[in-house]
Design a protein around this motif. Structure first.
Motif, mmCIF file in Angstrom:
data_model
loop_
_atom_site.group_PDB
_atom_site.id
_atom_site.type_symbol
_atom_site.label_atom_id
_atom_site.label_comp_id
_atom_site.label_asym_id
_atom_site.label_seq_id
_atom_site.Cartn_x
_atom_site.Cartn_y
_atom_site.Cartn_z
ATOM 1 N N LEU A 141 52.554 49.453 64.787
ATOM 2 C CA LEU A 141 51.636 49.668 63.675
ATOM 3 C C LEU A 141 52.138 50.474 62.897
ATOM 4 C CD1 LEU A 141 48.269 49.426 65.661
ATOM 5 C CD2 LEU A 141 49.325 47.577 64.159
ATOM 6 N N ILE A 142 52.740 51.852 62.989
ATOM 7 C CA ILE A 142 53.256 52.620 62.089
ATOM 8 C C ILE A 142 54.268 52.133 61.075
ATOM 9 C CG2 ILE A 142 54.492 54.701 61.777
ATOM 10 C CD1 ILE A 142 53.093 55.720 64.166
ATOM 11 N N GLN A 143 55.189 51.324 61.810
ATOM 12 C CA GLN A 143 56.137 50.365 61.048
ATOM 13 C C GLN A 143 55.612 49.393 60.402
ATOM 14 O OE1 GLN A 143 59.062 51.413 60.804
ATOM 15 N NE2 GLN A 143 60.703 49.879 60.690
ATOM 16 N N THR A 144 54.759 48.794 60.525
ATOM 17 C CA THR A 144 54.004 47.919 59.761
ATOM 18 C C THR A 144 53.576 48.392 58.507
ATOM 19 O OG1 THR A 144 53.513 46.456 61.624
ATOM 20 C CG2 THR A 144 52.036 46.105 59.595
ATOM 21 N N LEU A 145 52.768 49.604 58.676
ATOM 22 C CA LEU A 145 52.369 50.332 57.492
ATOM 23 C C LEU A 145 53.463 50.687 56.622
ATOM 24 C CD1 LEU A 145 49.470 52.302 59.424
ATOM 25 C CD2 LEU A 145 49.060 50.373 57.579
ATOM 26 N N ALA A 146 54.669 51.290 57.167
ATOM 27 C CA ALA A 146 55.552 51.698 56.338
ATOM 28 C C ALA A 146 56.336 50.631 55.469
ATOM 29 C CB ALA A 146 56.724 52.474 57.251
ATOM 30 N N ILE A 147 56.300 49.402 55.885
ATOM 31 C CA ILE A 147 56.680 48.255 55.368
ATOM 32 C C ILE A 147 55.859 47.784 54.254
ATOM 33 C CG2 ILE A 147 57.500 45.914 55.609
ATOM 34 C CD1 ILE A 147 58.330 46.699 58.475
ATOM 35 N N LEU A 148 54.462 47.707 54.729
ATOM 36 C CA LEU A 148 53.338 47.467 53.499
ATOM 37 C C LEU A 148 53.488 48.439 52.490
ATOM 38 C CD1 LEU A 148 50.557 46.431 55.583
ATOM 39 C CD2 LEU A 148 51.980 44.821 54.236
ATOM 40 N N ASN A 149 53.682 49.655 52.764
ATOM 41 C CA ASN A 149 53.542 50.845 51.645
ATOM 42 C C ASN A 149 55.067 50.535 50.785
ATOM 43 O OD1 ASN A 149 52.955 53.477 50.504
ATOM 44 N ND2 ASN A 149 54.892 53.903 51.077
ATOM 45 N N ASN A 150 56.157 50.298 51.417
ATOM 46 C CA ASN A 150 57.367 50.272 50.408
ATOM 47 C C ASN A 150 57.133 48.746 49.670
ATOM 48 O OD1 ASN A 150 60.086 50.608 49.745
ATOM 49 N ND2 ASN A 150 60.534 48.703 51.224
ATOM 50 N N ALA A 151 56.763 47.697 50.196
ATOM 51 C CA ALA A 151 56.568 46.497 49.576
ATOM 52 C C ALA A 151 55.447 46.604 48.166
ATOM 53 C CB ALA A 151 56.164 45.457 50.357
ATOM 54 N N CYS A 152 54.175 47.476 48.608
ATOM 55 C CA CYS A 152 53.352 47.536 47.595
ATOM 56 C C CYS A 152 53.828 48.402 46.402
ATOM 57 C CB CYS A 152 52.086 48.167 48.133
ATOM 58 S SG CYS A 152 51.202 46.892 49.285
ATOM 59 N N ILE A 164 57.922 38.906 50.324
ATOM 60 C CA ILE A 164 58.315 37.882 51.175
ATOM 61 C C ILE A 164 58.691 38.590 52.474
ATOM 62 C CG2 ILE A 164 59.493 35.942 51.840
ATOM 63 C CD1 ILE A 164 59.311 35.112 48.816
ATOM 64 N N ALA A 165 59.815 39.194 52.597
ATOM 65 C CA ALA A 165 60.462 39.960 53.555
ATOM 66 C C ALA A 165 59.237 40.866 54.332
ATOM 67 C CB ALA A 165 61.477 40.812 53.449
ATOM 68 N N ALA A 166 58.497 41.613 53.440
ATOM 69 C CA ALA A 166 57.405 42.501 54.032
ATOM 70 C C ALA A 166 56.361 41.847 54.938
ATOM 71 C CB ALA A 166 56.673 43.156 53.058
ATOM 72 N N SER A 207 59.718 31.280 59.988
ATOM 73 C CA SER A 207 60.838 32.247 59.818
ATOM 74 C C SER A 207 61.730 31.476 58.808
ATOM 75 C CB SER A 207 61.811 32.423 61.020
ATOM 76 O OG SER A 207 60.918 33.096 62.101
ATOM 77 N N VAL A 208 62.003 30.244 58.912
ATOM 78 C CA VAL A 208 63.135 29.634 57.772
ATOM 79 C C VAL A 208 62.416 29.492 56.423
ATOM 80 C CG1 VAL A 208 63.967 27.386 57.237
ATOM 81 C CG2 VAL A 208 64.390 28.251 59.632
ATOM 82 N N THR A 209 60.976 29.231 56.436
ATOM 83 C CA THR A 209 60.339 29.151 55.146
ATOM 84 C C THR A 209 60.459 30.397 54.545
ATOM 85 O OG1 THR A 209 58.899 27.320 55.919
ATOM 86 C CG2 THR A 209 58.126 28.749 54.176
ATOM 87 N N ALA A 210 60.202 31.451 55.102
ATOM 88 C CA ALA A 210 60.218 32.924 54.611
ATOM 89 C C ALA A 210 61.709 33.052 54.178
ATOM 90 C CB ALA A 210 59.811 33.898 55.420
ATOM 91 N N TYR A 211 62.641 32.929 54.836
ATOM 92 C CA TYR A 211 63.968 33.068 54.382
ATOM 93 C C TYR A 211 64.652 32.240 53.363
ATOM 94 C CZ TYR A 211 69.128 33.850 54.869
ATOM 95 O OH TYR A 211 70.384 33.901 54.737
ATOM 96 N N LEU A 212 63.956 30.980 53.097
ATOM 97 C CA LEU A 212 64.406 30.123 52.065
ATOM 98 C C LEU A 212 63.646 30.828 50.986
ATOM 99 C CD1 LEU A 212 64.199 26.441 53.437
ATOM 100 C CD2 LEU A 212 66.028 27.830 52.953
ATOM 101 N N GLY A 213 62.263 31.096 50.962
ATOM 102 C CA GLY A 213 61.729 31.859 49.869
ATOM 103 C C GLY A 213 62.471 33.098 49.407
ATOM 104 N N ILE A 214 63.075 33.973 50.217
ATOM 105 C CA ILE A 214 63.950 35.158 49.710
ATOM 106 C C ILE A 214 65.098 34.366 49.044
ATOM 107 C CG2 ILE A 214 65.400 36.727 50.609
ATOM 108 C CD1 ILE A 214 63.402 37.519 52.835
ATOM 109 N N ALA A 228 72.872 40.146 54.913
ATOM 110 C CA ALA A 228 72.183 41.026 55.566
ATOM 111 C C ALA A 228 70.962 40.601 55.974
ATOM 112 C CB ALA A 228 72.005 42.438 54.499
ATOM 113 N N ASN A 229 70.210 39.906 55.039
ATOM 114 C CA ASN A 229 68.727 39.212 55.406
ATOM 115 C C ASN A 229 68.952 38.389 56.302
ATOM 116 O OD1 ASN A 229 67.216 40.774 53.313
ATOM 117 N ND2 ASN A 229 68.096 39.060 51.967
ATOM 118 N N SER A 230 69.996 37.750 56.711
ATOM 119 C CA SER A 230 70.065 36.713 58.088
ATOM 120 C C SER A 230 70.166 37.463 59.161
ATOM 121 C CB SER A 230 71.575 35.951 57.979
ATOM 122 O OG SER A 230 71.556 35.269 56.575
#
Length: 411
Positions: free
Chosen positions: A159-170, A125-127, A102-109, A70-72
Motif C-alpha cells: 500500500l505504501i508503494q502504491t501511494l508513492a506511485i500514485l503521488n509521482n504520477a499525479c 498508464i504505467a502507474a 498487461s499487454v493493453t497497458a504496455y501497448l498504451g505506453i 526498460a518498460n518491458s
C-alpha cells in the motif's frame, strides 16, 4: 537531489534486487514443493535486477529503444510476481485476463512513446498498471492469507508503494513535466525513486517472511499427517481429538469413533504387491472422505486401520455413516464386475467398529471401545458394522453383493 545520489540509489536498488532474487532462488530450491509461487517470485526479482541498467541504456541506445526495453522489464517482473502470489495462495490464474490487461497497458505506453509522444500519459498508464497489480496482491493476501504479521507487513508495504506511485504520477501529470530519464526529474520523481529503493528491499523481505510462515505450517502439517494418505497420524489425531471433544461439548453432542479396518489387507499385499496395497489405502481414504462432514476427523492409526471422529446426536448417525462408506465400496466394485471392466484396484471390503464417547471418557477409552466392536465385526465374518455394547448390525450387502463376492477371493 544530486544526479550522483540518484545513481547511487539506482545501484543500491539493483544490488538489493539481486540479493532478493538469490534468497528467493535458495528458498525455491530448498522449500517443499507444497509451497508454490516461489519460482515466479524468484524470476520476477531476477528480472527486476535488469530494470535499473535498462534505463541506463538511454546513454547508449536511442531513448525510445532504451525505454521500450526498460518498460518491458518492469511489466515482465510485475506480472511474474503477481502470478507468484496467485500460485502461493493456490488461486486459478486467468491468463487471458491477466496478459490481456498487461499487454493493453504496455501497448498504451508504446503508443504515447512512439506514435504520439506524451510523457505524462505514459506515466499515468504505467502507474495505473502497477497500482492495479499491487492492489490485486493486497486483495489476495487479505482474502486468502493467514492473519499473521508477515501478511499484514507485506500488505502495508504494498500500500505504501502504491501511494508513492500514485503521488509521482499525479505530480507529473498535473505539472505536465517534460520527459526525463530515470536519473533526472523533479522532486516527486526523485522521492519516488528514493522510496522505491527501500520498498523493493522490504517487499522482498515481506515475501520471504510470508514464505517462511508457510514453511512452518507445511512442516507442522507434515509432522501431523500420514505422507501416503494425507490423513492425520496419531499425533495429529490427539490434537484434533482435544479440539473436537471441546466443540462437541459446546454443541451438546457426543463424539463417535469409527475404527475402520481393511479386510484381508495382508492378502492384498501378498497377491498384488505393496504398491497396489498403497493404492488401496489411498482409495479407502478417498471413499471415507466422500461421506465426512467438513469438521469430521480422519486419522490413520496403523497399516490398514483408520479412525473417524464425528460429533453426533445419536448412534444412528454414526451407523449411517459407516453403512454409506461400505455401500459405496460394494457398489463401485459390483459396477466394475457387471460391466466386465478391468478394475484399477482389487476388490476389497472393510469392517467397522463404532463406539460413543462416555461422559467421563478419554480418547484411549473411546478408541478401545470402538476396537472391541471392530473385533466383533471381524469375529462374525468381516465386511460388517458392529457397535460396542450392542448387538451386531447386519452386513452392508446389497443385491450387488454376489458380484463383489465373485470378484473377491481373500487368501
Amino acid at each position: 537531489m544530486s544526479p550522483e545520489l540518484v545513481h547511487t540509489m539506482v545501484l543500491m536498488a539493483t544490488a538489493m534486487a539481486a540479493g532478493i532474487s538469490l534468497v528467493l532462488l535458495s528458498a525455491y530450491r530448498s522449500f517443499p514443493k507444497d509451497i508454490q509461487g516461489l519460482g515466479y517470485w524468484c524470476f520476477g526479482a531476477a528480472v527486476s535486477v535488469l530494470i535499473g541498467p535498462s534505463y541506463g541504456l538511454v546513454y547508449v541506445l536511442p531513448q525510445a529503444w532504451a525505454l521500450i526495453i526498460a518498460n518491458s522489464m518492469v511489466f515482465v517482473s510485475t506480472v511474474a510476481i503477481v502470478v507468484g502470489t496467485m500460485r502461493f495462495f493456490r488461486r486459478t490464474i486467468h491468463w487471458p485476463a491477466l496478459l490481456g490487461f498487461s499487454v493493453t497497458a504496455y501497448l498504451g505506453i508504446l503508443w504515447f512513446l512512439l506514435l504520439h509522444d506524451d510523457f505524462p500519459l505514459r506515466v499515468v498508464i504505467a502507474a495505473f498498471f502497477l497500482c492495479s497489480m499491487y492492489l490485486l496482491q493486497v486483495f489476495l493476501i487479505l482474502r486468502y492469507g493467514d492473519r499473521h504479521f508477515s501478511s499484514y507487513f507485506l500488505v502495508a508495504l504494498l500500500l505504501i508503494q502504491t501511494l508513492a506511485i500514485l503521488n509521482n504520477a499525479c505530480h507529473i501529470y498535473q505539472q505536465q513535466e517534460t520527459p526525463f530519464d530515470i536519473f533526472h526529474g523533479g522532486f516527486a520523481h526523485q522521492f519516488y525513486l528514493y522510496s522505491n529503493t527501500f520498498m523493493s528491499l522490504l517487499i522482498g523481505v515481506g515475501i520471504m517472511l510470508m514464505s517462511t510462515h508457510e514453511l512452518q505450517k507445511c512442516l507442522v502439517q507434515h509432522a501431523l499427517t500420514d505422507p501416503l494418505t494425507e490423513a492425520l497420524n496419531r499425533r495429529g489425531f490427539d490434537i484434533a481429538y482435544q479440539q473436537k471433544n471441546a466443540a462437541a461439548a459446546l454443541l451438546q453432542m457426543r463424539l463417535s469413533a469409527l475404527v475402520i479396518d481393511i479386510d484381508y489387507f495382508k492378502a492384498i499385499n501378498d497377491q498384488y504387491g505393496h504398491g497396489m496395497g498403497d493404492l488401496v489405502l489411498v482409495d479407502i481414504v478417498r471413499t471415507i472422505r466422500d461421506h465426512l462432514k467438513p469438521d469430521d476427523v480422519l486419522a490413520r492409526f496403523g497399516g490398514e486401520e483408520f479412525v473417524v471422529l464425528s460429533a453426533v446426536s445419536s448412534i444412528d448417525t454414526a451407523v449411517a455413516l459407516a453403512n454409506a462408506i461400505q455401500r459405496q465400496l460394494v457398489q463401485q466394485r459390483a459396477q466394475q464386475t457387471k460391466q466386465q471392466t478391468q478394475p484399477a484396484l482389487p476388490a476389497y471390503t472393510i469392517s467397522i467398529g463404532i463406539a460413543l464417547q462416555k461422559d467421563d471418557g478419554h480418547a484411549e477409552a473411546l478408541i478401545h471401545a470402538a476396537d472391541r466392536a471392530l473385533y466383533q465385526a471381524k469375529k462374525k465374518g468381516r465386511n460388517r458394522v458392529c457397535v460396542e455394547g450392542k448387538k451386531e448390525f447386519d452386513p452392508v450387502l446389497s443385491d450387488d453383493a454376489k458380484y463383489l463376492q465373485a470378484a473377491y477371493n481373500p487368501l
